[in-house]
Every structure is written in C-alpha cells, then in structure tokens.
Write a protein that holds these residues in place. Structure first.
Motif, PDB file in Angstrom:
ATOM      1  N   PRO A 109      15.928 -61.268  -3.576  1.00 13.89           N
ATOM      2  CA  PRO A 109      16.125 -59.767  -4.933  1.00 13.89           C
ATOM      3  C   PRO A 109      16.484 -58.738  -4.152  1.00 13.89           C
ATOM      4  CG  PRO A 109      13.885 -60.835  -3.964  1.00 13.89           C
ATOM      5  CD  PRO A 109      15.097 -61.256  -3.230  1.00 13.89           C
ATOM      6  N   VAL A 110      17.848 -58.046  -5.416  1.00 12.04           N
ATOM      7  CA  VAL A 110      17.981 -56.759  -4.832  1.00 12.04           C
ATOM      8  C   VAL A 110      17.730 -56.211  -6.257  1.00 12.04           C
ATOM      9  CG1 VAL A 110      19.375 -57.260  -3.833  1.00 12.04           C
ATOM     10  CG2 VAL A 110      19.850 -57.553  -6.068  1.00 12.04           C
ATOM     11  N   VAL A 111      17.395 -54.843  -6.111  1.00 12.27           N
ATOM     12  CA  VAL A 111      17.606 -54.189  -8.009  1.00 12.27           C
ATOM     13  C   VAL A 111      19.176 -53.746  -8.153  1.00 12.27           C
ATOM     14  CG1 VAL A 111      16.546 -52.285  -9.116  1.00 12.27           C
ATOM     15  CG2 VAL A 111      15.124 -53.206  -7.245  1.00 12.27           C
ATOM     16  N   MET A 112      19.597 -54.100  -8.935  1.00 11.96           N
ATOM     17  CA  MET A 112      20.719 -53.867  -9.541  1.00 11.96           C
ATOM     18  C   MET A 112      21.023 -52.814 -10.542  1.00 11.96           C
ATOM     19  SD  MET A 112      23.013 -55.932  -8.044  1.00 11.96           S
ATOM     20  CE  MET A 112      24.105 -56.381  -8.702  1.00 11.96           C
ATOM     21  N   LEU A 113      21.962 -51.581 -10.749  1.00 13.30           N
ATOM     22  CA  LEU A 113      21.903 -50.643 -10.827  1.00 13.30           C
ATOM     23  C   LEU A 113      23.767 -50.361 -11.896  1.00 13.30           C
ATOM     24  CD1 LEU A 113      21.415 -47.517 -12.169  1.00 13.30           C
ATOM     25  CD2 LEU A 113      22.571 -46.932  -9.466  1.00 13.30           C
ATOM     26  N   ASN A 114      23.830 -50.352 -13.185  1.00  9.89           N
ATOM     27  CA  ASN A 114      24.942 -50.852 -14.224  1.00  9.89           C
ATOM     28  C   ASN A 114      25.222 -51.841 -13.537  1.00  9.89           C
ATOM     29  OD1 ASN A 114      23.879 -48.650 -15.105  1.00  9.89           O
ATOM     30  ND2 ASN A 114      25.432 -47.131 -14.026  1.00  9.89           N
ATOM     31  N   ASP A 115      25.107 -52.596 -13.359  1.00 10.24           N
ATOM     32  CA  ASP A 115      25.381 -54.240 -12.491  1.00 10.24           C
ATOM     33  C   ASP A 115      26.480 -53.785 -11.501  1.00 10.24           C
ATOM     34  OD1 ASP A 115      24.199 -55.915 -14.519  1.00 10.24           O
ATOM     35  OD2 ASP A 115      25.825 -55.179 -16.063  1.00 10.24           O
ATOM     36  N   ALA A 116      26.269 -53.555 -10.668  1.00  5.05           N
ATOM     37  CA  ALA A 116      27.683 -53.012 -10.120  1.00  5.05           C
ATOM     38  C   ALA A 116      27.416 -52.613  -9.145  1.00  5.05           C
ATOM     39  CB  ALA A 116      28.748 -52.119 -10.372  1.00  5.05           C
ATOM     40  N   THR A 117      25.839 -51.806  -8.660  1.00  2.00           N
ATOM     41  CA  THR A 117      25.698 -51.522  -7.202  1.00  2.00           C
ATOM     42  C   THR A 117      23.871 -52.275  -6.664  1.00  2.00           C
ATOM     43  OG1 THR A 117      26.147 -49.401  -7.400  1.00  2.00           O
ATOM     44  CG2 THR A 117      24.402 -49.552  -5.797  1.00  2.00           C
ATOM     45  N   ALA A 118      24.073 -52.522  -5.583  1.00  2.00           N
ATOM     46  CA  ALA A 118      23.070 -53.626  -5.398  1.00  2.00           C
ATOM     47  C   ALA A 118      21.935 -52.908  -4.197  1.00  2.00           C
ATOM     48  CB  ALA A 118      23.467 -54.843  -4.762  1.00  2.00           C
ATOM     49  N   MET A 119      20.457 -52.608  -4.751  1.00  2.00           N
ATOM     50  CA  MET A 119      20.011 -51.746  -3.808  1.00  2.00           C
ATOM     51  C   MET A 119      18.712 -52.629  -3.151  1.00  2.00           C
ATOM     52  SD  MET A 119      19.230 -48.191  -6.129  1.00  2.00           S
ATOM     53  CE  MET A 119      19.265 -48.916  -7.120  1.00  2.00           C
ATOM     54  N   HIS A 120      18.392 -52.422  -1.981  1.00  2.00           N
ATOM     55  CA  HIS A 120      17.298 -53.708  -1.223  1.00  2.00           C
ATOM     56  C   HIS A 120      16.269 -53.174  -2.120  1.00  2.00           C
ATOM     57  CE1 HIS A 120      13.874 -54.484   1.401  1.00  2.00           C
ATOM     58  NE2 HIS A 120      14.263 -55.061   1.910  1.00  2.00           N
ATOM     59  N   PRO A 121      14.955 -53.317  -2.395  1.00  2.00           N
ATOM     60  CA  PRO A 121      13.949 -53.139  -2.804  1.00  2.00           C
ATOM     61  C   PRO A 121      13.195 -51.449  -2.442  1.00  2.00           C
ATOM     62  CG  PRO A 121      14.084 -54.995  -3.087  1.00  2.00           C
ATOM     63  CD  PRO A 121      14.361 -55.367  -2.699  1.00  2.00           C
ATOM     64  N   ALA A 122      13.449 -51.923  -1.215  1.00  2.00           N
ATOM     65  CA  ALA A 122      12.503 -50.669  -0.530  1.00  2.00           C
ATOM     66  C   ALA A 122      13.264 -49.013  -1.090  1.00  2.00           C
ATOM     67  CB  ALA A 122      12.208 -50.597   0.274  1.00  2.00           C
ATOM     68  N   GLN A 123      15.058 -49.374  -1.133  1.00  2.00           N
ATOM     69  CA  GLN A 123      15.818 -48.691  -0.770  1.00  2.00           C
ATOM     70  C   GLN A 123      15.814 -47.765  -2.844  1.00  2.00           C
ATOM     71  OE1 GLN A 123      19.801 -49.969  -0.814  1.00  2.00           O
ATOM     72  NE2 GLN A 123      20.608 -47.498  -1.390  1.00  2.00           N
ATOM     73  N   ALA A 124      15.518 -49.155  -3.644  1.00  2.00           N
ATOM     74  CA  ALA A 124      15.078 -48.930  -5.221  1.00  2.00           C
ATOM     75  C   ALA A 124      14.049 -47.948  -5.476  1.00  2.00           C
ATOM     76  CB  ALA A 124      14.935 -50.032  -6.072  1.00  2.00           C
ATOM     77  N   LEU A 125      12.909 -47.713  -4.514  1.00  2.00           N
ATOM     78  CA  LEU A 125      11.655 -47.202  -5.185  1.00  2.00           C
ATOM     79  C   LEU A 125      12.020 -46.088  -4.473  1.00  2.00           C
ATOM     80  CD1 LEU A 125       8.751 -49.603  -3.465  1.00  2.00           C
ATOM     81  CD2 LEU A 125       9.617 -48.908  -5.661  1.00  2.00           C
ATOM     82  N   ARG A 126      12.746 -45.504  -3.517  1.00  2.00           N
ATOM     83  CA  ARG A 126      13.224 -44.013  -2.795  1.00  2.00           C
ATOM     84  C   ARG A 126      13.910 -43.706  -3.945  1.00  2.00           C
ATOM     85  NH1 ARG A 126      14.134 -47.409   2.251  1.00  2.00           N
ATOM     86  NH2 ARG A 126      16.249 -46.982   2.025  1.00  2.00           N
ATOM     87  N   TRP A 127      14.869 -44.274  -4.444  1.00  2.00           N
ATOM     88  CA  TRP A 127      15.793 -43.734  -5.874  1.00  2.00           C
ATOM     89  C   TRP A 127      15.364 -44.136  -7.134  1.00  2.00           C
ATOM     90  CZ3 TRP A 127      17.550 -46.252 -10.557  1.00  2.00           C
ATOM     91  CH2 TRP A 127      18.735 -45.747 -10.832  1.00  2.00           C
ATOM     92  N   ALA A 128      14.238 -44.279  -6.912  1.00  2.00           N
ATOM     93  CA  ALA A 128      13.414 -44.097  -8.177  1.00  2.00           C
ATOM     94  C   ALA A 128      12.901 -42.551  -8.405  1.00  2.00           C
ATOM     95  CB  ALA A 128      11.920 -45.148  -8.992  1.00  2.00           C
ATOM     96  N   LYS A 129      11.972 -41.883  -6.710  1.00  2.00           N
ATOM     97  CA  LYS A 129      11.513 -41.026  -6.910  1.00  2.00           C
ATOM     98  C   LYS A 129      12.519 -39.957  -6.933  1.00  2.00           C
ATOM     99  CE  LYS A 129       7.978 -43.225  -3.343  1.00  2.00           C
ATOM    100  NZ  LYS A 129       7.326 -42.634  -2.480  1.00  2.00           N
ATOM    101  N   ASP A 130      13.850 -39.932  -6.402  1.00  2.00           N
ATOM    102  CA  ASP A 130      14.506 -38.960  -6.745  1.00  2.00           C
ATOM    103  C   ASP A 130      14.856 -39.222  -8.230  1.00  2.00           C
ATOM    104  OD1 ASP A 130      14.950 -38.829  -3.756  1.00  2.00           O
ATOM    105  OD2 ASP A 130      16.665 -40.170  -4.030  1.00  2.00           O
ATOM    106  N   VAL A 131      14.996 -40.265  -8.881  1.00  2.00           N
ATOM    107  CA  VAL A 131      15.389 -40.190 -10.357  1.00  2.00           C
ATOM    108  C   VAL A 131      13.869 -38.979 -11.020  1.00  2.00           C
ATOM    109  CG1 VAL A 131      15.261 -41.466 -11.792  1.00  2.00           C
ATOM    110  CG2 VAL A 131      16.269 -42.126 -10.652  1.00  2.00           C
ATOM    111  N   VAL A 132      12.285 -39.332 -11.165  1.00  2.00           N
ATOM    112  CA  VAL A 132      11.594 -38.665 -11.527  1.00  2.00           C
ATOM    113  C   VAL A 132      11.888 -37.534 -11.219  1.00  2.00           C
ATOM    114  CG1 VAL A 132       9.386 -38.821 -10.480  1.00  2.00           C
ATOM    115  CG2 VAL A 132      10.089 -40.567 -11.311  1.00  2.00           C
ATOM    116  N   ALA A 133      12.139 -36.457  -9.649  1.00  2.00           N
ATOM    117  CA  ALA A 133      11.997 -36.000  -9.347  1.00  2.00           C
ATOM    118  C   ALA A 133      13.580 -35.167 -10.423  1.00  2.00           C
ATOM    119  CB  ALA A 133      12.511 -35.448  -7.702  1.00  2.00           C
ATOM    120  N   PHE A 134      14.782 -35.752 -10.558  1.00  2.00           N
ATOM    121  CA  PHE A 134      15.524 -35.041 -11.595  1.00  2.00           C
ATOM    122  C   PHE A 134      14.887 -35.071 -12.643  1.00  2.00           C
ATOM    123  CE2 PHE A 134      18.933 -36.241 -14.374  1.00  2.00           C
ATOM    124  CZ  PHE A 134      19.691 -35.129 -14.227  1.00  2.00           C
ATOM    125  N   ALA A 135      14.715 -36.318 -13.388  1.00  2.00           N
ATOM    126  CA  ALA A 135      13.302 -35.547 -14.762  1.00  2.00           C
ATOM    127  C   ALA A 135      13.390 -34.619 -14.420  1.00  2.00           C
ATOM    128  CB  ALA A 135      12.337 -37.412 -14.589  1.00  2.00           C
TER     129      ALA A 135
END
Length: 122
Positions: free
Chosen positions: A80-106
């Motif tokens: 399993p991966v987390v897909m961003l815009n059907d183009a970028t595949a992230m490992h689930p752990a990477q997606a969790l780190r990215w989600a924290k960046d998205v929250v910080a951005f918000a």
C-alpha cells in the motif's frame, strides 16, 4: 485460499473479472466495490480508499490536491501507498510526516488571514 490462510487485515471480496464473478484477497481498508467494476484481467484490479480532496478556494469541483490510499494486486504498488494527485506515491509513514506539514501549512494560512483581518472570529 481457505479462510485459515487469510492474513489479518485482509478479506475475500467479490470481483468481476472478464465477466466472471471471482473472489480476491482485499485489504480491509479498500473502499472499492470490485463486483460493480468489470476488470479485463485480475492484474487490473487495484485497491483504493475513499479519496480526500482539497479544492481550490471558491470552487467545489476543482481540486488542488487529491489523496488516496492505493495498492495493486501485483506490480509496482503491490504494497500500500498513499497517492498524491495520482502521480506521487508515498510510503504511509512518509504520508503521515507530510500530513503534519500540511497541518502546519494550514496553521500558517490561518495566522496570515488573521493578521490581515484581526476581527475575523475563530
């Protein structure tokens, strides 16, 4: 595959493949109704979560970001991966780190909006 051989987090789910109803192993997080699709071969069956969208401000249909969980039965994304815009595949752990960046951005967007118009309520 007997029910004793089904690993935890996986279920047998019906799927239509080349017009035939078969049962495939499916992760419990998959939201796809494979029985309503008709894949041409079993390798064309993939697993997806319900997507999350971040729409462009003022638009209910034009998304800036589209994220969903994804896995193929076999192939490049068999795990399993987390897909961003059907183009970028992230490992689930990477997606969790990215989600924290998205929250910080918000939070930064909120801070900027409040700084230019302090009378806005929470």
């Amino acid at each position: 595959m007997s029910t004793e051989q089904i690993p935890e987090g996986v279920r047998l789910a019906p799927a239509m493949v080349a017009g035939a109803r078969i049962y495939i192993p499916e992760p419990t997080w998959c939201d796809v109704d494979h029985a309503s699709e008709n894949a041409s071969c079993v390798q064309d069956v993939d697993h997806r979560t319900a997507p999350a969208y971040l729409n462009r401000p003022g638009s209910d249909i034009e998304s800036l970001l589209h994220v969903e969980g994804f896995a193929e039965l076999s192939g490049a994304h068999a795990d399993p991966v987390v897909m961003l815009n059907d183009a970028t595949a992230m490992h689930p752990a990477q997606a969790l780190r990215w989600a924290k960046d998205v929250v910080a951005f918000a939070e930064k967007v909120e801070t900027i909006a409040r700084s230019v118009m302090p009378e806005l309520e929470a």
